[in-house]
Design a protein around this motif. Structure first.
Motif: not given
Length: 412
Positions: A63-64, A67, A246, A360, A364
């Motif tokens: 995810t990160h 991202e 962000y 992502f 997520f």
């Protein structure tokens, strides 16, 4: 220690591939993402002792990493668009991120639910993850660097769409989470979703991006008039724009992806011809490519490790249907009546490239809730992204060359 050193060697080679290959391949029907994915597959097939590339086991890391790659790409995408924003100038990408994306998500979710038997929530999560086109891997069909000009309808529409839809797909991911069994009645979950995940988060994303772009533009272009700043600091400003916008937007529960792109567009409109925009774009492009290397190597490794093991023939057909039927038809419907010729509309609707953004959204969603058949969702998504990278990578150069040869002037 040996594995760390080997990892550094592999990353170094991959970075060279990403740095040099785009120049060598610009006249050939092949893209560097295809080669990097193939490199990752080859490395992991030989059982090289590198980190295990399992997105199901390392959901948070997936995810990160994705991202960070997407938000940096969104800043670069916004900075390189020369065309000023207005609803008239931007009607093609705006139609693609509204009508086309909604039609794509609806059709994909229904086919995934009724056609291949996915749980309704899983079907919607998969559709929401695969609907957005990718700002990271679509460089061959996007506009050039800031100030280059020549933004034809195709490149502008695909660039604008890739920038906007990475934020506007989020409500449907939250919608998939809301469909999962919960104590709250479904009707109440729907109204909460509409108020919070659609209206509030989208509105805050747009507003925060606009305010951030205005504030940062004033600082970036006015501060050097009063204080002497080193030129070497120019590139790092783009990181400040990206991370500040962000993070601040996410803190107030807005959509950070949307805010980052809006901030970049707003910043680009300030001193539009200033060379600073090119410096910031070039720096963001270099950072973005480092993340691309890591993610594509891991994606290739995940395929070698069995990411597609759960894929069935109906699942593969579902993925091909999205790429070859659902997306093109939804795009053609949404572009009806726009100032574009038939060949432009066909190219725009076909080159809906899927990539890092899809990684992502799926990771997520799976991190936030327990969706049925997560391994199958990754198999379908991985198959679609792989096919998109290969097919679109092969066809992008010859198709765009053919389009350029027609000398179709851009429409305002």
């Amino acid at each position: 220690m040996a594995s760390i050193n080997l990892l550094l060697v592999v990353l170094g080679i991959a970075v060279l591939v990403v740095a040099w290959l785009p120049s060598f391949l610009k006249d050939y029907p092949l893209s560097y993402p295809t080669i990097v994915v193939g490199l990752g597959m080859a490395i992991y097939l030989f059982d090289v002792p590198l980190p295990e590339p399992d997105p199901l086991q390392y959901t948070a890391i997936t995810t990160h990493l994705s991202e960070l790659c997407v938000i940096i790409a969104l800043t670069g995408t916004g900075l390189k668009i020369d065309r000023p924003f207005s609803f008239k100038n931007w009607r093609m990408p705006l139609r693609l991120v509204t009508w086309a994306m909604i039609l794509t998500i609806g059709a994909m979710a229904l086919v995934a639910w009724y056609g291949v038997g996915l749980h309704p929530a899983s079907a919607l999560l998969l559709a929401a993850s695969l609907a957005p086109t990718d700002p990271v891997l679509a460089g061959d069909v996007q506009v050039g660097d800031p100030g280059e000009g020549g933004e034809d309808n195709v490149r502008f529409a695909l660039t604008g769409e890739a920038g906007l839809n990475d934020g506007l797909a989020f409500p449907f991911v939250y919608g998939a989470i809301a469909l999962l069994p919960a104590e709250m009645p479904l009707s109440e979950r729907f109204w909460n979703w509409l108020a919070m995940d659609v209206l509030y988060r989208v509105g805050v994303g747009v507003l925060a991006g606009w305010l951030s772009g205005k504030l940062l533009a004033a600082l970036i272009f006015r501060l050097p008039e009063k204080i002497s700043l080193k030129a070497s600091a120019n590139g790092f400003v783009v990181l400040a724009v990206t991370l500040t916008t962000y993070g601040a937007t996410e803190l107030v529960k807005g959509y950070g992806f949307l805010a980052v792109f809006v901030a970049a567009i707003t910043l680009r409109s300030y001193e539009r011809t200033h060379e600073y925009h090119r410096h910031m774009h070039d720096f963001s492009d270099q950072i973005e490519r480092i993340f691309i290397v890591i993610l594509l190597l891991l994606f290739g490794g995940a395929i070698a490790y069995g990411l597609l093991a759960s894929l069935t023939w109906p699942d593969a057909l579902l993925g091909l249907t999205l790429l070859l039927v659902i997306r093109p038809l939804a795009g053609l419907v949404s572009l009806a009546g726009t100032p574009s010729v038939r060949s432009e509309r066909w190219v725009i609707t076909f080159f809906g490239i899927r990539g890092i953004g899809s990684f992502f959204y799926l990771s997520f969603g799976l991190e936030k809730a327990d969706f049925p058949e997560a391994d199958r969702l990754w198999a379908i998504l991985g198959f679609v992204v792989l096919i998109s990278i290969v097919i679109h990578g092969i066809l992008a150069t010859p198709v765009m060359k053919k389009l350029d040869q027609q000398h179709i002037p851009p429409h305002s």
